[in-house]
Design a protein around this motif. Structure first.
Motif: not given
Length: 321
Positions: A40-59
């Motif tokens: 439950k704590q890990w899921q709370k961490v996920i929910s607290n991650l801010p939304a960001t604009d991702v300028s690049t994706i490298e895979l």
């Protein structure tokens, strides 16, 4: 309550649709029993991650989402702090907006050994069995895979995958928290990977058969595992521990492993890489502060584990059905 509806919607429209006969009930049951003290704590961490604009994706050459310049210094520290709440990070590395998640394993080393020897992934539907936090799922996608599914029942690995996918919500990359024992014989995947799992299975022959049951005719298996030197009859069955791991059951020679695959009906099993695990590939970091490879080896002779067995030697084997 976790929402797997987008994944179900994808399955309904592709060749894996038969999985829908069993998976929703399994995941509903998994959620009822996802009672790890920290989940439950890990899921709370996920929910607290801010939304960001991702300028690049490298895979293609790394797993990197966004640049440092995309976000403020305050957001950087907030994201770093939250991601560190999901330690230990074992498989990676990942780069999120310039934040380097320096994982215990340099999983990119393994990918570089595997990729040159496999059929091109472009357009393929791919399964990664025992995928950990999903590092290789992203590299498979970067290599052109059309639809990528990883399975791993670990709640921490699932949470870490969620954290990474938060910054790149690719609808065709998924980690599903089930094990291979929960999988029906789908027989539709073009490529099945199993990397670092075989030696943890009490019945390796049954496990290899389960992998085969996921592949379409002509599909390819990529198997990466610990091996030992020896003839086709040589298999190491360690005592209580191997390299301090309790759950190591069978470590075959490459000849024995190819023989097993042939007996099961795999075609053209071939050893394409054989590499000793190095202290550069597996080590403790600030993101994984527990013991690592250096602690698992004989301090006076790194060719042996601390128990006296041969040090970790890893093989990559390909085969088709």
């Amino acid at each position: 309550m976790l929402d797997f509806t987008p994944f179900y919607a994808k399955l309904a429209t592709n060749k894996l649709h038969s999985w829908l006969q069993t998976l929703p009930a399994q995941l509903a049951d998994w959620q009822k029993h996802a009672l790890h003290g920290d989940f439950k704590q890990w899921q709370k961490v996920i929910s607290n991650l801010p939304a960001t604009d991702v300028s690049t994706i490298e895979l293609s050459n790394a797993v990197q989402f966004g640049a440092a310049a995309d976000i403020s210094s305050g957001e950087t520290e907030r994201i770093r702090y939250l991601l560190q709440q999901l330690k230990p990070w074992r498989k990676g590395p990942f780069n999120i907006h310039g934040i380097e998640i320096d994982t215990e394993w340099r999983s990119d080393f393994k990918w570089d050994r595997v990729l040159p020897h496999i059929s091109p992934l472009s357009g393929r539907t791919v399964l990664d069995v025992g995928c950990g936090s999903g590092y290789h799922l992203w590299r498979m996608r970067g290599a052109g895979a059309q639809f990528v599914v990883g399975i791993d029942p670990s709640q921490l690995f699932y949470s870490q995958f969620q954290a990474i996918k938060h910054f790149n919500p690719d609808p065709d990359v998924h980690l599903i928290p089930v094990g291979i024992d929960d999988m029906p014989a789908i027989a539709q995947f073009d490529t099945v990977f199993s990397m670092g799992v075989l030696y943890h299975r009490r019945s390796p022959i049954d496990f290899l058969q389960q992998l085969k049951q996921q592949l379409r005719p002509g599909g390819e298996l990529i198997l990466e595992t610990l091996v030992v030197e020896g003839d086709e009859h040589h298999v190491l069955v360690p005592g209580e521990r191997y390299a301090k791991m309790r759950n190591v059951w069978f470590i075959p020679s490459t000849l024995a492993l190819c023989h097993w695959l042939s007996r099961l009906g795999f075609k053209n099993p071939k050893v394409v890489d054989l590499t000793m695990t190095s202290l550069a590939e597996q080590r403790a970091t600030s993101w994984m502060e527990n013991e690592s490879l250096i602690d698992f080896l004989d301090p006076t002779d790194h060719s042996k584990t601390i128990e006296g067995y041969p040090a970790p030697l890893r093989a990559v084997i390909t085969a088709t059905v």
